[in-house]
Motif scaffolding. Structure first.
Motif, mmCIF file in Angstrom:
data_model
loop_
_atom_site.group_PDB
_atom_site.id
_atom_site.type_symbol
_atom_site.label_atom_id
_atom_site.label_comp_id
_atom_site.label_asym_id
_atom_site.label_seq_id
_atom_site.Cartn_x
_atom_site.Cartn_y
_atom_site.Cartn_z
ATOM 1 N N PHE B 181 0.848 -1.177 0.000
ATOM 2 C CA PHE B 181 0.000 0.000 0.000
ATOM 3 C C PHE B 181 0.887 1.232 0.000
ATOM 4 O O PHE B 181 1.786 1.377 0.847
ATOM 5 C CB PHE B 181 -0.940 0.067 1.210
ATOM 6 N N ILE B 182 0.628 2.130 -0.944
ATOM 7 C CA ILE B 182 1.260 3.442 -0.948
ATOM 8 C C ILE B 182 0.188 4.464 -1.277
ATOM 9 O O ILE B 182 -0.798 4.137 -1.926
ATOM 10 C CB ILE B 182 2.407 3.534 -1.988
ATOM 11 N N PRO B 183 0.356 5.679 -0.792
ATOM 12 C CA PRO B 183 -0.686 6.687 -1.033
ATOM 13 C C PRO B 183 -0.801 7.106 -2.498
ATOM 14 O O PRO B 183 -1.888 7.402 -2.970
ATOM 15 C CB PRO B 183 -0.272 7.881 -0.170
ATOM 16 N N ARG B 184 0.327 7.165 -3.220
ATOM 17 C CA ARG B 184 0.251 7.464 -4.651
ATOM 18 C C ARG B 184 0.181 6.139 -5.396
ATOM 19 O O ARG B 184 -0.142 5.119 -4.812
ATOM 20 C CB ARG B 184 1.475 8.294 -5.064
ATOM 21 N N THR B 185 0.459 6.172 -6.682
ATOM 22 C CA THR B 185 0.437 4.902 -7.410
ATOM 23 C C THR B 185 1.839 4.355 -7.602
ATOM 24 O O THR B 185 2.027 3.189 -7.932
ATOM 25 C CB THR B 185 -0.214 5.083 -8.796
ATOM 26 N N GLU B 186 2.850 5.200 -7.442
ATOM 27 C CA GLU B 186 4.242 4.782 -7.598
ATOM 28 C C GLU B 186 5.091 5.649 -6.695
ATOM 29 O O GLU B 186 4.627 6.654 -6.146
ATOM 30 C CB GLU B 186 4.705 4.999 -9.051
ATOM 31 N N MET B 187 6.359 5.258 -6.558
ATOM 32 C CA MET B 187 7.376 6.146 -5.991
ATOM 33 C C MET B 187 7.392 6.223 -4.473
ATOM 34 O O MET B 187 8.319 6.765 -3.895
ATOM 35 C CB MET B 187 7.261 7.588 -6.539
ATOM 36 N N ILE B 189 7.521 4.816 -0.475
ATOM 37 C CA ILE B 189 7.956 3.684 0.343
ATOM 38 C C ILE B 189 6.689 2.996 0.840
ATOM 39 O O ILE B 189 5.710 3.640 1.214
ATOM 40 C CB ILE B 189 8.772 4.181 1.556
ATOM 41 N N LYS B 257 5.404 9.481 9.558
ATOM 42 C CA LYS B 257 4.893 10.361 8.507
ATOM 43 C C LYS B 257 4.246 9.589 7.366
ATOM 44 O O LYS B 257 3.668 10.175 6.464
ATOM 45 C CB LYS B 257 6.026 11.224 7.966
ATOM 46 N N ARG B 258 4.385 8.255 7.372
ATOM 47 C CA ARG B 258 3.806 7.508 6.260
ATOM 48 C C ARG B 258 2.509 6.806 6.652
ATOM 49 O O ARG B 258 1.751 6.376 5.783
ATOM 50 C CB ARG B 258 4.810 6.487 5.718
ATOM 51 N N PHE B 263 -3.911 2.638 10.904
ATOM 52 C CA PHE B 263 -4.000 2.501 9.449
ATOM 53 C C PHE B 263 -3.212 1.294 8.963
ATOM 54 O O PHE B 263 -3.684 0.479 8.169
ATOM 55 C CB PHE B 263 -3.503 3.779 8.789
ATOM 56 N N ASP B 266 -4.965 -1.966 9.885
ATOM 57 C CA ASP B 266 -6.134 -2.226 9.034
ATOM 58 C C ASP B 266 -5.707 -2.666 7.637
ATOM 59 O O ASP B 266 -6.243 -3.625 7.060
ATOM 60 C CB ASP B 266 -6.985 -0.943 8.899
ATOM 61 N N VAL B 267 -4.752 -1.941 7.084
ATOM 62 C CA VAL B 267 -4.368 -2.223 5.697
ATOM 63 C C VAL B 267 -3.589 -3.531 5.605
ATOM 64 O O VAL B 267 -3.677 -4.248 4.607
ATOM 65 C CB VAL B 267 -3.565 -1.033 5.126
#
Lengths: 762, 286, 158
Positions: B181-187, B189, B257-258, B263, B266-267
């Motif tokens: 799981f990352i907040p964006r789609t790439e890039m 950590i 910070k990530r 969260f 859950d994830v």
């Protein structure tokens, strides 16, 4: 389309998609940006920055650094004279020289982590880095405050003991972190709310975000023994840089020559000085050129992002959807020194709507973060996010279509904006209609998908502009403009020159002149460069055309009413046409010396009549209910350009601003620890959208001509970042049923909210 | 700062064992150079292992696969048969950073950087990979889950380097998957990483499984309870629920910070389930 | 510690330089070889503005040491055009206004060329994910992605 005041050959190029004249260098790597300039014998400069968010600077010992072989100069607060308090315009904000000098180099206190405390110039980067580590600073660490609401509390750590709130009565006798209170008031909102059938009141919070330009700040300075200074810097306003540096370094403006290099993005963040005064001071001391480039970490820690804010909004409407009252209270962080964009935020909050009663209060509040710099429509995205969210809620409560609701209340020609002026012809309604008619609006959605719409506004500015047009001996035209080209300006201006003078586009060669070569230009900002530049070109072209007509009349022994300028030539009319043949610009150019000397024109104006640009954005997104992650599915921008000089670059502004807004809405934020230090000072954890994060951005060009511009142009660069925050928040509500009043709407926040409602299941 | 590029393992080991100051191994450099530039590390000696053949090859070995520690993610992606056998391992390696980063990043570096959020490590652990180490005392093998002990803490002794990874032979109807799981789609950590490897019998029941979670504890976890939760099942809803519960229980994340503790927990549950389902689909197709 | 003496091939020509151990390939390209087309946006491999090809592989030059590239082949933005002929990608970027400030453009061109060499018919999804390591703040990526796909189509036609 309005008639232009000049005579043209039928407008071949304006409105078409020409290849930009500076393009080849940009796609081959030849174009030189700030860090690409070098001078023989140059030294490398580096800055020592405060590790503390708030501290008194007791002493600075540079002796060990000065003793390191290879170090040629060290500067501190001792090398910069103090400045008296004086407010000056910088883009669309005001700044104070007393603050400017302290931001460039800390004096009494370090006011944010990253604040410059000293700088060195050495023979290599490695030596400079080592030298910085050898400077010993004694700090008295003070408690710090970051959040705007915390900073406003009595008893909060005080940044400046000489800052007394302006705009409150009675005048306070105790200093505080609240620099200013401003207010706009029309009618009586209390009376208005009494007439409302529905009232929505919400409190919003946004985090500081950075402009995110890919090119870090860079400057190269060389100072001669007589004080003559040459500076190359990546900036949106080299004349402003010149003024600031001259003032801070005690130099005559005429002795400072600044070249604006190609600029790798600015968005308002490069309208102020950071490295420039330091590089000049170091060069002066070392008697060698000094080059300074910020690291990415320094860009985040030491250059100005925009405010984080708290915004309270209360709106009332009748059951038919007429807005009757709009109140708001804006609290914006200014960073270490006063000057947040709370003023434009206040002005823009309700500007898209015709509301009888409006009351907006704004607070400019300092806190221990970098001094904010402008970020594309400074202040407006924040306040309009709040208002557009509430408008959406009103639409829902009244069961009205959100576009219809906005249409019903839209500002039109003749509407008096709450902040003062009466609007001329404007295009808000046209943008709303364009969205309504779009295929996007009429496409059905699936579960967990949501659609949001929002409108936005920026007033745009004109300003002082000088442009020089020269007819070269072979008839080609040299254009020298003075507003750095941040995104295709030279293409747009060249089209205007070509049409004004009736010459082929590729015979026009544009450059951005340095401060020594061209008269004063206010900076590139306020969406003004194409608007003002084209206006000034029309003036310069008029002079050339009048000059050529005069020369022709002399040659042909004719009267002015026997000739005309058209199609790039002076043409004889009537009977005269049987006696003489037309003379093109090139013909005159060849024999210019014989007919009066060099041919050219200079447009010197203080451009007035900037027309506001309204936009409406439509966004579809899909939420993964099990993780809170939102994916933007589809995005459409409709915005009024007045007249698009170059449609592709206007579309580019719409698309770029929209994507910045997507980042701001979903993932971008400055993350501070309890220690007041920035935790995400890099592109890894300061999460800007990447190519895979966004879909195509459909751009609809609306053109409601600005009658005060010869081509009908409106500035377009800033409005695009204003609607996205509201549109995306509205889409999230549509997808989840939850109103998010805090940005960014990052996955942990979204998932938590879904969980609280038991919605976190597919 | 010294830079050496030995052409033999013995040479590399000798250099590292004999280093007086801080020494670092260089493979892809996608962590080391960033840390050097940020002044996080200032090594006296850099030992580039890319000239050592054993670190750069991908070979079949005893029915399994041996992957050199300095083979890049991009090279792994181009290895068709490896990708077929271990799609999870290969996709995990190719989620690290960007296309540019994958052109340099290696499994060895990703493990030895010591970040519990490393993308390829949960996939390697789920695969049951063995890390082959070479040191002054000779060669030894360690299960990958025993290499990273904590953030920036490895079980390697002074002078020891990871040379290669051995992936075990694959029975029929086996496959693996990795999701993060990352907040964006790439890039980004990984905020949570989940690796699942499993094998099915002819009837479609899971006979063997390994589940690994990254970025939810001080080291990458091998969650045997999560594997137990699904072995003997066909990954029906009840098994999925057990899997999620086991994943939740195993998490010991931090707030940073990530992501928050809540969260990540859950994830982790959600991703364990999703990853297992993908691995199941792939195994069925095999 | 004496500097490293490195010989490599840059844009088809032999190149020779001295560098310190800690100098990245990006430092060497920009400061020693005067090839300033590759840009420094972050020095941490997060923005792609320094993208180059190393032995045919797309990499961030800020993540490669100068002393590693002895005997290897490096291709930068400066080598994309052949004489006066721009590469089809360069031409299409110009025609399509796929750049505004231009700072990210060299990185995007190098990365896009690498994509098209691997995949002559990429989908929009594939283009976006391949280019995810190249940050652009001006364009919102729309015109860049379109330009890459249009160029791919044009190059397929031959």
């Amino acid at each position: 389309m309005p008639e232009t005041n000049g005579q043209t050959n039928g407008q071949h190029y304006v409105g078409t998609r020409q290849v930009r004249p500076d393009g080849v260098d940009k796609v081959t790597g030849r174009a030189r940006f700030g860090a690409d300039f070098n001078l023989p014998g140059q030294l490398i400069g580096r800055v020592l920055r405060s590790p503390h968010p708030h501290a008194r600077i007791i002493s600075i010992d540079t002796s060990k650094a000065e003793a390191l072989p290879g170090v040629k100069a060290v500067v501190t607060r001792e090398d910069f004279a103090d400045q008296s308090s004086e407010f000056i315009p910088a883009g669309e904000m005001m700044m104070n020289y007393k603050d400017v000098v302290r931001n460039a180099m800390a004096r009494e206190k370090a006011l944010y982590e990253g604040h410059a405390v000293a700088a060195v110039a050495a023979t290599s980067t490695a030596v400079a880095r080592r030298a910085v580590k050898l400077i010993e600073v004694k700090y008295e660490i003070l408690p710090h405050v970051i959040d705007v609401v915390e900073a406003m509390k009595p008893g909060a750590p005080l940044l400046h003991d000489d800052l007394f709130t302006v705009g409150v009565e009675p005048k306070p006798d105790k200093p505080s972190n609240i620099a200013k209170r401003i207010e706009i008031k029309v009618g009586d909102v209390e009376a208005g709310f009494k007439k409302a059938d529905v009232i929505v009141e919400r409190l919003f919070k946004t985090a500081p975000v950075h402009q995110g330009y890919i090119e870090p700040h860079a400057a190269l300075a060389t100072v001669s023994e007589d004080g003559s200074t040459e500076l190359w810097t990546t900036t949106q306003g080299h004349y402003i840089v010149r003024a600031h540096c001259a003032r801070l370094l005690g130099l005559d403006i005429g002795k400072v020559r600044v070249t604006a290099t190609e600029i790798g993005g600015g968005f308002g963040g490069k309208t102020v000085v950071y490295l420039e005064p330091l590089a000049i001071a170091l060069s002066r001391k070392a008697k060698r050129p000094v080059k300074m480039v910020m690291s990415r970490e320094e860009v985040f820690k030491a250059s100005g992002p925009t405010s984080g804010a708290t915004v309270w909004v209360k709106m009332g409407a009748t059951k038919d959807g007429k807005f009757v009252a709009g109140a708001a209270e804006l609290k914006y962080q200014a960073g270490a020194f006063q000057g947040s964009p709370v003023q434009p935020g206040t002005m823009c909050a309700y500007a898209p709507y015709d509301i009888e009663h409006v009351h907006v209060i704004g607070y400019d509040v300092v806190s221990n973060r970098p001094k904010v710099a402008a970020y594309r429509a400074p202040g407006a995205p924040i306040s309009e996010y709040a208002v557009e969210s509430v408008v959406d809620e009103i639409a829902k409560k009244l069961r009205l279509d959100p576009i219809e609701l906005r249409m019903m209340n839209a500002a039109r020609e003749g509407t008096k904006a709450a902040y003062g002026p009466k609007f001329g012809p404007i295009g808000l309604e046209e943008t709303l209609n364009a969205i309504k008619k779009s295929e996007h609006w009429n496409t059905p959605l699936r579960k967990w998908q949501g659609r949001g719409v929002a409108s936005g506004f920026w007033f745009n500015i004109g300003g002082e502009t000088t442009v020089s047009l020269t007819v070269n001996e072979d008839g080609t035209i040299s254009l020298m403009a003075g507003t750095p080209d941040i995104g295709g300006l030279r293409a747009s201006l060249s089209s205007v020159v070509a049409d004004e003078l009736g010459v082929p586009y590729d015979k026009v060669r544009p450059i951005i002149g340095d401060t020594g070569s061209l008269g004063f230009n206010f900076l590139t900002g306020g969406s003004r460069s194409a608007f003002s530049g084209s206006m000034a070109i029309v003036e310069a072209a008029k002079q050339i055309k009048a000059d050529l007509i005069a020369r022709a009349c002399k040659l042909w022994e004719a009267k002015p009413d026997q000739v005309e300028f058209s199609g790039g030539a002076v043409k004889p009319l009537g009977a005269l046409a049987e006696k003489v043949k037309p003379m093109t610009i090139a013909d005159f150019a060849k024999t210019a010396g014989k007919t009066g000397g060099p041919i050219g024109g200079i447009g010197r104006i203080n451009a007035q009549g900037a027309g506001p640009s309204f936009g409406t954005h439509l966004v579809d997104l899909e939420v993964d209910p099990e993780t809170g992650r939102a994916t933007i599915l589809r995005y459409t921008v409709a915005q009024d350009a007045g007249r698009a000089l170059h449609p592709a670059y206007v579309e580019g502004q719409y698309q770029g601003g929209a994507v910045q807004g997507i980042g701001w809405a979903l993932n971008e934020e400055y993350i501070y620890g309890d220690d007041g230090k920035l935790q995400n000072a890099g592109f890894l954890d300061y999460r800007m959208p990447v190519a895979s994060d966004v879909p195509m951005i459909d751009a609809i060009l609306v053109e409601v001509a600005n009658p005060r511009h010869p081509y009908g142009v409106r500035g377009v660069g800033e409005t695009p970042i204003v609607p996205p925050l509201g549109a995306i928040a509205n889409a999230m509500e549509n997808a989840t049923g939850i109103r998010f009043t805090e940005l960014p709407m990052s996955p942990p926040k979204v998932l938590k909210a879904l969980k609280e409602k038991g919605l976190n299941k597919a | 700062m010294r830079y050496e590029a030995p052409e033999s393992l013995e040479g590399a080991v000798a250099l590292l064992a004999g280093a007086k100051g801080e020494a670092r191994v260089l493979a892809g450099g996608t962590d080391l150079l960033v840390q050097m530039r940020a002044d996080v590390v200032d090594p006296e000696l850099i030992v580039d292992i890319k000239k050592i053949p054993e670190t750069r090859t991908v070979t079949e070995e005893k029915g399994g696969w041996r992957i050199g520690a300095a083979v890049t993610g991009a090279e792994l992606k181009e290895h068709t048969r490896l990708k077929q056998a271990w799609p999870g391992v290969v996709e995990a390696a190719n989620l690290i950073g960007s296309t540019q980063v994958q052109g340099r990043a290696t499994l060895g570096g990703n493990l030895c950087n010591g970040s519990p959020a490393a993308d390829s490590v949960p996939a390697l652990i789920a695969a049951g990979a063995l890390a082959s180490l070479a040191g002054p005392k000779g060669r030894r093998d360690l299960p990958v889950e025993d290499v990273m002990l904590g953030p920036r803490k490895l079980a390697l002794t002074k002078g020891e380097i990871v040379v290669s990874f051995l992936l075990p032979p694959r029975p029929a109807r086996s496959s693996d998957a990795y999701l993060r799981f990352i907040p964006r789609t790439e890039m980004d950590i990984a905020v949570v990483g989940a690796g699942v490897s499993l094998s099915l019998d002819a009837g479609g029941t899971i006979t063997a499984a390994r589940v690994s979670l990254g970025a939810v504890a001080a080291r990458v976890l091998l969650v045997s309870e999560a594997a137990q939760a699904i072995i003997g099942s066909r990954l029906d809803k009840a098994a999925q629920d057990r899997l999620e519960a086991a994943a939740r229980t195993a998490c010991r994340p931090i707030d940073d910070k990530r992501g928050t503790i809540e969260f990540r927990t859950d994830v982790a549950a959600v991703l364990s389930r999703r990853t297992a389902l993908i691995a199941l689909d792939r195994a069925r197709a095999n | 510690m004496a500097k490293h003496h490195i010989e490599a091939t840059v844009n088809g020509d032999p190149a020779e330089f001295l560098c310190e151990t800690e100098d990245t390939l990006l430092d060497v390209l920009r400061d020693t070889l005067d090839l300033t087309g590759s840009k420094e946006g972050c020095s941490s491999g997060d923005c792609g503005a320094c993208s180059v090809m190393l032995d045919g592989r797309l990499v961030c030059s800020c993540l490669v040491l100068g002393c590693e590239v002895g005997g290897r082949k490096i291709e930068t933005i400066e080598g994309l055009a052949k004489g006066e002929s721009l590469h089809p990608l360069q031409r299409r970027f110009l025609e399509a206004a796929a750049l505004q400030c231009g700072i990210c453009t060299p990185g995007f061109l190098v990365a896009s060329k690498a994509l098209l060499e691997k995949n002559a018919n990429p989908s929009e999804h594939e283009v976006r994910f391949w280019l995810a390591g190249n940050l652009c703040r001006c364009t919102g990526y729309d015109k860049i992605v379109t330009a890459v796909m249009d160029t791919a189509a044009a190059m397929r036609k031959g």
